[in-house]
Design a protein around this motif. Structure first.
Motif, PDB file in Angstrom:
ATOM      1  N   ILE A 154       0.811  -1.221   0.000  1.00  0.00           N
ATOM      2  CA  ILE A 154       0.000   0.000   0.000  1.00  0.00           C
ATOM      3  C   ILE A 154       0.845   1.271   0.000  1.00  0.00           C
ATOM      4  O   ILE A 154       0.574   2.210  -0.754  1.00  0.00           O
ATOM      5  N   VAL A 155       1.881   1.307   0.837  1.00  0.00           N
ATOM      6  CA  VAL A 155       2.641   2.553   1.012  1.00  0.00           C
ATOM      7  C   VAL A 155       3.273   3.058  -0.286  1.00  0.00           C
ATOM      8  O   VAL A 155       3.229   4.262  -0.570  1.00  0.00           O
ATOM      9  N   PRO A 156       3.880   2.185  -1.131  1.00  0.00           N
ATOM     10  CA  PRO A 156       4.447   2.707  -2.385  1.00  0.00           C
ATOM     11  C   PRO A 156       3.408   3.366  -3.291  1.00  0.00           C
ATOM     12  O   PRO A 156       3.752   4.226  -4.106  1.00  0.00           O
ATOM     13  N   LEU A 157       2.135   2.975  -3.163  1.00  0.00           N
ATOM     14  CA  LEU A 157       1.086   3.585  -3.968  1.00  0.00           C
ATOM     15  C   LEU A 157       0.629   4.913  -3.375  1.00  0.00           C
ATOM     16  O   LEU A 157       0.207   5.826  -4.102  1.00  0.00           O
ATOM     17  N   LEU A 158       0.715   5.037  -2.043  1.00  0.00           N
ATOM     18  CA  LEU A 158       0.243   6.258  -1.381  1.00  0.00           C
ATOM     19  C   LEU A 158       1.293   7.366  -1.385  1.00  0.00           C
ATOM     20  O   LEU A 158       0.943   8.548  -1.410  1.00  0.00           O
ATOM     21  N   GLY A 159       2.586   6.985  -1.329  1.00  0.00           N
ATOM     22  CA  GLY A 159       3.650   7.979  -1.218  1.00  0.00           C
ATOM     23  C   GLY A 159       3.649   9.030  -2.310  1.00  0.00           C
ATOM     24  O   GLY A 159       3.672  10.236  -2.016  1.00  0.00           O
ATOM     25  N   PRO A 160       3.618   8.659  -3.618  1.00  0.00           N
ATOM     26  CA  PRO A 160       3.632   9.684  -4.675  1.00  0.00           C
ATOM     27  C   PRO A 160       2.448  10.634  -4.612  1.00  0.00           C
ATOM     28  O   PRO A 160       2.595  11.843  -4.851  1.00  0.00           O
ATOM     29  N   ALA A 161       1.253  10.109  -4.277  1.00  0.00           N
ATOM     30  CA  ALA A 161       0.080  10.978  -4.177  1.00  0.00           C
ATOM     31  C   ALA A 161       0.240  11.960  -3.018  1.00  0.00           C
ATOM     32  O   ALA A 161      -0.093  13.151  -3.142  1.00  0.00           O
ATOM     33  N   ALA A 162       0.774  11.490  -1.884  1.00  0.00           N
ATOM     34  CA  ALA A 162       0.990  12.376  -0.742  1.00  0.00           C
ATOM     35  C   ALA A 162       1.998  13.470  -1.083  1.00  0.00           C
ATOM     36  O   ALA A 162       1.816  14.646  -0.743  1.00  0.00           O
ATOM     37  N   GLU A 163       3.073  13.085  -1.780  1.00  0.00           N
ATOM     38  CA  GLU A 163       4.088  14.073  -2.142  1.00  0.00           C
ATOM     39  C   GLU A 163       3.532  15.109  -3.114  1.00  0.00           C
ATOM     40  O   GLU A 163       3.850  16.293  -3.030  1.00  0.00           O
ATOM     41  N   LYS A 164       2.675  14.663  -4.039  1.00  0.00           N
ATOM     42  CA  LYS A 164       2.083  15.589  -4.994  1.00  0.00           C
ATOM     43  C   LYS A 164       1.168  16.599  -4.311  1.00  0.00           C
ATOM     44  O   LYS A 164       1.027  17.740  -4.754  1.00  0.00           O
ATOM     45  N   LEU A 165       0.546  16.179  -3.200  1.00  0.00           N
ATOM     46  CA  LEU A 165      -0.318  17.086  -2.430  1.00  0.00           C
ATOM     47  C   LEU A 165       0.471  17.971  -1.476  1.00  0.00           C
ATOM     48  O   LEU A 165      -0.111  18.741  -0.718  1.00  0.00           O
ATOM     49  N   GLY A 166       1.795  17.865  -1.496  1.00  0.00           N
ATOM     50  CA  GLY A 166       2.633  18.718  -0.641  1.00  0.00           C
ATOM     51  C   GLY A 166       2.753  18.229   0.790  1.00  0.00           C
ATOM     52  O   GLY A 166       3.102  19.005   1.682  1.00  0.00           O
ATOM     53  N   ILE A 167       2.469  16.951   1.037  1.00  0.00           N
ATOM     54  CA  ILE A 167       2.547  16.388   2.392  1.00  0.00           C
ATOM     55  C   ILE A 167       3.962  15.908   2.656  1.00  0.00           C
ATOM     56  O   ILE A 167       4.561  15.231   1.834  1.00  0.00           O
ATOM     57  N   ASP A 168       4.506  16.289   3.819  1.00  0.00           N
ATOM     58  CA  ASP A 168       5.844  15.842   4.204  1.00  0.00           C
ATOM     59  C   ASP A 168       5.823  14.326   4.407  1.00  0.00           C
ATOM     60  O   ASP A 168       5.008  13.795   5.176  1.00  0.00           O
ATOM     61  N   LEU A 169       6.717  13.601   3.734  1.00  0.00           N
ATOM     62  CA  LEU A 169       6.661  12.146   3.742  1.00  0.00           C
ATOM     63  C   LEU A 169       7.137  11.534   5.066  1.00  0.00           C
ATOM     64  O   LEU A 169       6.724  10.424   5.409  1.00  0.00           O
ATOM     65  N   ILE A 170       7.989  12.235   5.807  1.00  0.00           N
ATOM     66  CA  ILE A 170       8.364  11.734   7.136  1.00  0.00           C
ATOM     67  C   ILE A 170       7.148  11.771   8.054  1.00  0.00           C
ATOM     68  O   ILE A 170       6.827  10.790   8.745  1.00  0.00           O
ATOM     69  N   TRP A 171       6.455  12.902   8.058  1.00  0.00           N
ATOM     70  CA  TRP A 171       5.237  13.036   8.865  1.00  0.00           C
ATOM     71  C   TRP A 171       4.183  12.025   8.417  1.00  0.00           C
ATOM     72  O   TRP A 171       3.519  11.379   9.235  1.00  0.00           O
ATOM     73  N   PHE A 172       4.030  11.867   7.100  1.00  0.00           N
ATOM     74  CA  PHE A 172       3.059  10.931   6.550  1.00  0.00           C
ATOM     75  C   PHE A 172       3.401   9.496   6.959  1.00  0.00           C
ATOM     76  O   PHE A 172       2.525   8.717   7.339  1.00  0.00           O
ATOM     77  N   GLY A 173       4.691   9.151   6.909  1.00  0.00           N
ATOM     78  CA  GLY A 173       5.113   7.805   7.280  1.00  0.00           C
ATOM     79  C   GLY A 173       4.865   7.496   8.742  1.00  0.00           C
ATOM     80  O   GLY A 173       4.429   6.384   9.093  1.00  0.00           O
ATOM     81  N   ILE A 174       5.118   8.465   9.618  1.00  0.00           N
ATOM     82  CA  ILE A 174       4.897   8.229  11.054  1.00  0.00           C
ATOM     83  C   ILE A 174       3.405   8.125  11.356  1.00  0.00           C
ATOM     84  O   ILE A 174       2.977   7.310  12.182  1.00  0.00           O
ATOM     85  N   MET A 175       2.594   8.932  10.668  1.00  0.00           N
ATOM     86  CA  MET A 175       1.144   8.817  10.824  1.00  0.00           C
ATOM     87  C   MET A 175       0.677   7.419  10.412  1.00  0.00           C
ATOM     88  O   MET A 175      -0.122   6.779  11.116  1.00  0.00           O
TER      89      MET A 175
END
Length: 560
Positions: free
Chosen positions: A422-443
């Motif tokens: 799941i995470v490899p599919l969510l990461g690019p979308a989160a980055e495109k929305l301007g979400i910090d990926l460290i914060w996103f990963g810990i969440m």
């Protein structure tokens, strides 16, 4: 059918994977078979270039050559050695005595020791099994509610998923393409806050239902001085003196003034000072410390020293996470040897279990590589990105949907499967929305922590069920017959802590600074200074002093 597949290849491929998993096929083989099957279908339909399959060996070799993932066997080995070294037993016994007279004291001790074990082992199984074997009989002996006792033990064991050095954080950092050190530093505060929330729940239970978590009776409090007093205040005095001296040393003799580096180094100096005081008190017979204070210091020093050896070296930049894991594994062996529990059989068991878990992770990762190659080849990542980025509410809507989806998937998949699929599919979308990926990963890490607590498939509940008494038994100390712990009691005990973990996910979303503080210790670059340095660079032989005569670099090119 061909036209339908051409338009909907990505969603059909994802739905087929879910079908394979629901049929009970092993995850690694379901991923790989699904990827190869749809690669063949895609080639037949002209949607997938067969040349993509030539990249398969290189992708698999790249997975095996990943230095970051090498930290997983190191931390697993360290946790398994510590589980059998007696450290958990000593901690639970001593901290239980420290908090014992307080209502819910044993539950507080389990949470405290769970956080310490999480910061040293990073392995859920080791923490849950150790605390289940040691603490559960004691809590049942003194009248703890079975649901509260089992829930606290299972939840405290899952702290190993969010408190560094967590295996989950290593995998998430790898899948999101971010630094493991940054992920560790960002997860530090959420892990401590979650531990405090567990303790807060125990406090509320003891206030509303005092009989569910009674304090230890006087005869169970064995760490007393010759006159029968415990003198816990001497431990408080030693703690204040140690941290006062450590803080002064950091401020006066170092340039580190804030951040995780400051906290780790201050704690390390404080632990060293308190250990020196305890040694001097014991050797010289100074009687400055009570028996309880002295025992607490001696028991706390090994895990705290191991925490510095692993996390401290990573945070201050001396070691990478892989090197920190290697030092932690070596430290665990020395600790077990110092306690005279290091045997060849112990080493053999730890190595075999580590090899099994590492092979399990590697097989899932290889299967995920095969699946993702085909999924990306049919533009599945673009489909997922458009689907998630186009959700109403922008980044907020994306976060709500993602958290609900991960929470529901956690009922059926463990964290490795979630992280690799799941995470490899969510990461690019989160980055495109301007979400910090460290914060996103810990969440996501806090959310995936619930996968260990979900009834009926939570692995922490399985681990606890394996060591909790299934039949009536006679207590070794009191000699009374005790009722067994039922599976329903374990499941109901986990429910409040799953709710607390969901609240923690919301807190991470609402208060991102709990994670984003990791940027404060990052190297800050002054762009203006960099630009000035580039402007001052002169290329030899291209004009200026020593350059080619008559060559004007600012003039337009001439083709005469």
């Amino acid at each position: 059918m061909g036209d339908f597949l051409r338009v909907n290849m990505a969603p059909v491929m994802f739905a087929a994977l879910v079908g394979f998993l629901l049929l009970g096929y092993p995850v690694a083989f379901a991923l790989a078979a699904n990827g190869l099957l749809f690669a063949i279908v895609g080639i037949e339909l002209g949607m997938f270039q067969e040349n993509f399959l030539q990249a398969m060996p290189e992708r698999i070799y790249g997975t095996m050559n990943n230095d970051v993932l090498l930290a997983i066997p190191f931390f697993t080995f360290m946790g398994l050695i510590l589980e059998r070294s007696g450290m958990a037993e000593d901690l639970l016994d001593t901290i239980g005595q420290l908090f014992g007279p307080v209502r819910g004291g044993l539950a507080y001790a389990v949470i405290f020791v769970g956080a310490l074990l999480a910061a040293t082992t990073g392995v859920v199984a080791a923490s849950v099994i150790s605390m289940g074997l040691i603490s559960l009989p004691i809590m049942l002996r003194y009248g703890y509610d079975r649901r509260l006792a089992t829930g606290v033990i299972a939840a405290s064991g899952t702290l190993a998923q969010i408190i560094p050095p967590s295996l989950v954080l290593i995998v998430l950092a790898d899948q999101l393409g971010r630094s493991v050190g940054d992920m560790y530093e960002g997860a530090f505060i959420p892990g401590l806050v979650l531990s405090a929330m567990y303790a807060g729940y125990v406090f509320l239970v003891t206030m509303v239902y005092p009989n569910r978590a009674p304090g230890l009776p006087p005869e169970a409090q064995t760490l007393r001085d010759a006159d029968g007093q415990t003198r816990r205040r001497s431990l408080l005095v030693v703690t204040i003196i140690s941290f006062g001296l450590a803080y002064a040393c950091m401020k006066l003799f170092t340039n580190v003034k804030a951040g995780a580096d400051f906290v780790i180094l201050t704690m390390s100096i404080a632990v060293a000072v308190s250990f020196v005081i305890a040694i001097a008190n014991k050797v010289l017979g100074l009687n400055l410390l009570s028996r309880m204070a002295e025992q607490v210091v001696f028991v706390m020093v090994p895990p705290l020293a191991l925490i510095f050896l692993v996390l401290g070296t990573i945070f201050i930049g001396v070691a990478t996470p892989t090197e920190g894991g290697a030092m932690g594994a070596a430290g665990a062996i020395l600790l077990a040897y110092g306690k005279k529990r290091m045997t060849f059989d112990l080493l053999k068991q730890a190595v075999e279990s580590t090899a099994k878990l590492s092979a399990f992770v590697l097989f899932i990762l290889v299967g995920a590589r095969v699946f993702s190659l085909t999924f990306y080849g049919v533009n599945g990542h673009i489909w997922v990105e458009h689907l998630l980025v186009g959700l109403p509410g922008g980044a907020t809507g994306f976060l709500i949907v993602v958290n609900i989806m991960v929470f529901l998937l956690a009922f059926f998949l463990d964290f490795f499967e979630l992280a690799f699929i799941i995470v490899p599919l969510l990461g690019p979308a989160a980055e495109k929305l301007g979400i910090d990926l460290i914060w996103f990963g810990i969440m996501l890490g806090v959310n995936m922590q619930t996968s260990f607590m979900h009834p009926p498939f939570g692995f922490a509940l399985f681990f606890l069920r394996s060591v909790a008494p299934k039949d009536p038994y006679r207590d070794k100390v009191t000699g009374t017959m005790m009722e067994p712990v039922t599976t329903a009691q374990i499941y109901w005990g986990a429910v409040p802590f799953v709710v607390i973990q969901c609240i923690m996910v919301a807190l991470v979303v609402i208060f991102p600074q709990m994670v984003m503080h990791y940027k404060a210790s990052a190297v800050q670059l002054d762009q203006q200074s960099i630009d000035k340095q580039f402007d001052s660079i002169q290329i030899p032989g291209m004009g200026g002093a020593g350059g080619l005569p008559g060559l004007d670099l600012s003039a337009p090119p001439s083709f005469k």
